[in-house]
Structure formats: C-alpha cells, structure tokens
Design an enzyme around this catalytic site. Sequence first.
Site, PDB file in Angstrom:
ATOM      1  N   LYS A  95      -8.878 -13.168   0.344  1.00  9.85           N
ATOM      2  CA  LYS A  95      -7.907 -12.579   0.410  1.00  9.85           C
ATOM      3  C   LYS A  95      -8.730 -11.601   2.235  1.00  9.85           C
ATOM      4  O   LYS A  95     -10.065 -11.466   1.634  1.00  9.85           O
ATOM      5  CB  LYS A  95      -7.710 -11.203   0.318  1.00  9.85           C
TER       6      LYS A  95
ATOM      7  N   THR B 178      -6.090   2.565  -3.428  1.00 12.49           N
ATOM      8  CA  THR B 178      -5.975   4.105  -3.120  1.00 12.49           C
ATOM      9  C   THR B 178      -4.973   4.573  -4.127  1.00 12.49           C
ATOM     10  O   THR B 178      -4.990   5.528  -5.423  1.00 12.49           O
ATOM     11  CB  THR B 178      -5.897   4.530  -1.919  1.00 12.49           C
TER      12      THR B 178
ATOM     13  N   ALA C 160      -1.128  -2.490   0.965  1.00 13.03           N
ATOM     14  CA  ALA C 160      -1.577  -1.359   1.856  1.00 13.03           C
ATOM     15  C   ALA C 160       0.318  -0.260   1.619  1.00 13.03           C
ATOM     16  O   ALA C 160       1.229  -0.996   2.382  1.00 13.03           O
ATOM     17  CB  ALA C 160      -2.088  -1.558   3.389  1.00 13.03           C
ATOM     18  N   GLY C 161      -0.169   1.054   1.530  1.00 14.15           N
ATOM     19  CA  GLY C 161       0.516   1.864   1.819  1.00 14.15           C
ATOM     20  C   GLY C 161       1.533   2.652   0.438  1.00 14.15           C
ATOM     21  O   GLY C 161       2.100   2.688   0.844  1.00 14.15           O
TER      22      GLY C 161
END
Length: 330
Positions: free
Chosen positions: A173, A283, A260-261
């Site tokens: 990645k 996260t 992400a997000g």
Amino acid sequence: MPHSDGTVSITVNGEHKRVTAGLSLAGLATELGLVPEKIAVERNMEVVPRSTLADVMVEDGDDLEIVHFVGGGDHADSWTVAGQTFNSRLIVGTGKYKDFAQNAAAVAASGAEIVTVAVRRVNVSDRNAPMLTDFIDPRKVTYLPNTAGCFDAESAIRTLRLAREAGGWELVKLEVLGEAKTLYPDMVETLRATEMLANEGFKPMVYCVDDPIATKRLENAGAVAIMPLGAPIGSGLGIQNRVTIRLIVEGAGVPVLVDAGVGTASDAAVAMELGCDGVLMNTAIAEAKDPLMMAAAMKAAVESGRLAYRAGRMGQRRYADPSSPLAGLI
C-alpha cells in the site's frame, strides 16, 4: 496465426474473445482475473496439467474450458487484486489498538483477510518486545506493508524496498502525504512513486484523492488498486463526496476501495453500495468503545452493502408511489 493487430481469436467457456498473442494459459488466467493455482483448464478437449499452465501458449482457434471449485449452491462473491483472490472485502489496520492481542481479536471478528502494517525499525534494545507476527500469523492473513508517515516518493520507495527484503512482499500500500495537518495525499509525489514502484516489480495499491482524472493516471502508471479517501484519515466523517467515488468506480479497470474517513458501519455500507470493491479502515474499529463489536458490525455492513449493490436499488422518485394499487379499493 495471430491477426494483424497482434491478437488471436479463442473461445473461453463458450464466449469468443480476442487476446494478445504470446500469452501462456497462466497469463491468460491472470488477465481474466483468475488465480492459475486455483483453476483447471481443458484445451481443445484435453485437460492441461496445472503444473504446465505457464508453459502452454494460447494459440489462434483454441477452445478453452476453465473451471474451479465452489461450495455447493454457494455463489462466491470474491474479488481479485494483482492475481490474489480474497473473500472478505474488508481490510483493517494494525494501529491504535490497546495491544496486539486486542488487534488480533478485532481482525478475527472482522473476518478480514488482509491487514495493513507499518514498516518500523526493529527494537534492538529489547529483543523480547512483542511483535505483531506473534499475534497475527502472516501465513494466514495477508500482510499489506504501507508507507504511513512518508512525505515524498523517495522515502516511500525506500520503505517498501526494505519491506520486500524483510518479507518478500510485492503487493503493498502506497501513501505519500502532502502535509501533517490534513494527511491529504501529495498526488505529484504519489504518481511518481507509483511509476517507480511498478517499474521495480511492486504491485502498489494506492491511497489517493477522490478525483477520477487523478485515479486514471495512477492506474495507467501501474497501480493495481485505487484507494480514494472518503474523508480525512482518522476523521470518522464518512464519505463526503459520493459522486466522485461513483465516477471513480465507473471508470476504473482495477479494484477501487474506500480508504480513510469511515466512522461507523453505515459509512462502510455506503461505500459498498456505490460499487466499491472493498473498504479499508483502522481508527473506526480501534477507537470504538468496543472494538470487537465494531469489527463485527463492519463485517456485516460491508457484506450487506455489497449485497444491496448487487441487488440493484429501486429508482428514486420525487413523489409517493403506493405499495398497493389504489384501483378496486372499497
């Protein structure tokens, strides 16, 4: 004989195709998104030993039957990136957890078959310090080394060269950040790094902005998967621009994964309903009040979002449309 355009005409599972001349059967399988080690091929009514698929060349007029095993009555919905096939469409990270044990338990609850791992220096002061590999077995879960914290192409490439030397990884990645406040990708450096890595034999899955023009350039440069952000890294804001994500999916010739997000299960479901091949998150699970429960929720969300996309949602209307006909009512 090849045609004037350098192709040959063949039949694959009853479907006529033109493919580039000079392909081996293994090469053809890869081009079709299949894993040569997991298929059987019959060529002109004769079974080709799997061990020779890389040596037998496709010829004009070949009639091929390609089969593989699936569970009885189960229509597998796997996806393939760089020749590797996976059943889970959820990729999870390995940062921000309380400890490696919690991380491993969350991976198990999520059903993920790929985990991203940051490349870090070995702790030479404490040889007994725990290591991720003691908790998440790289023989059972695919490690995806990433370049988290890199702000230029050179440092990203250096990091991944070390990763390949350490573990033989070529599927990686790539993320090259522009600055520390937003953690947005620097697309100039990202594109440059993608080209260099592809030329060195790496298979980069690339973190990028949600721009369909930029993502097409990355694909042309050698990216094996496009990974546009849904919102800033670690923000949990969900997908902020569904239109551009959908445009990227429609125009891509490689897998597209939102990276992400994502903050909660509904965000993951939205990504899948837009047609993405998968979702990457860290996260959202690691900082949940109950990471293991959230991991299970994300697994279910990705699966249900994918089912909804395959089913095809109803059209949206401006006005009401009764479920029961009004004609003939008392």
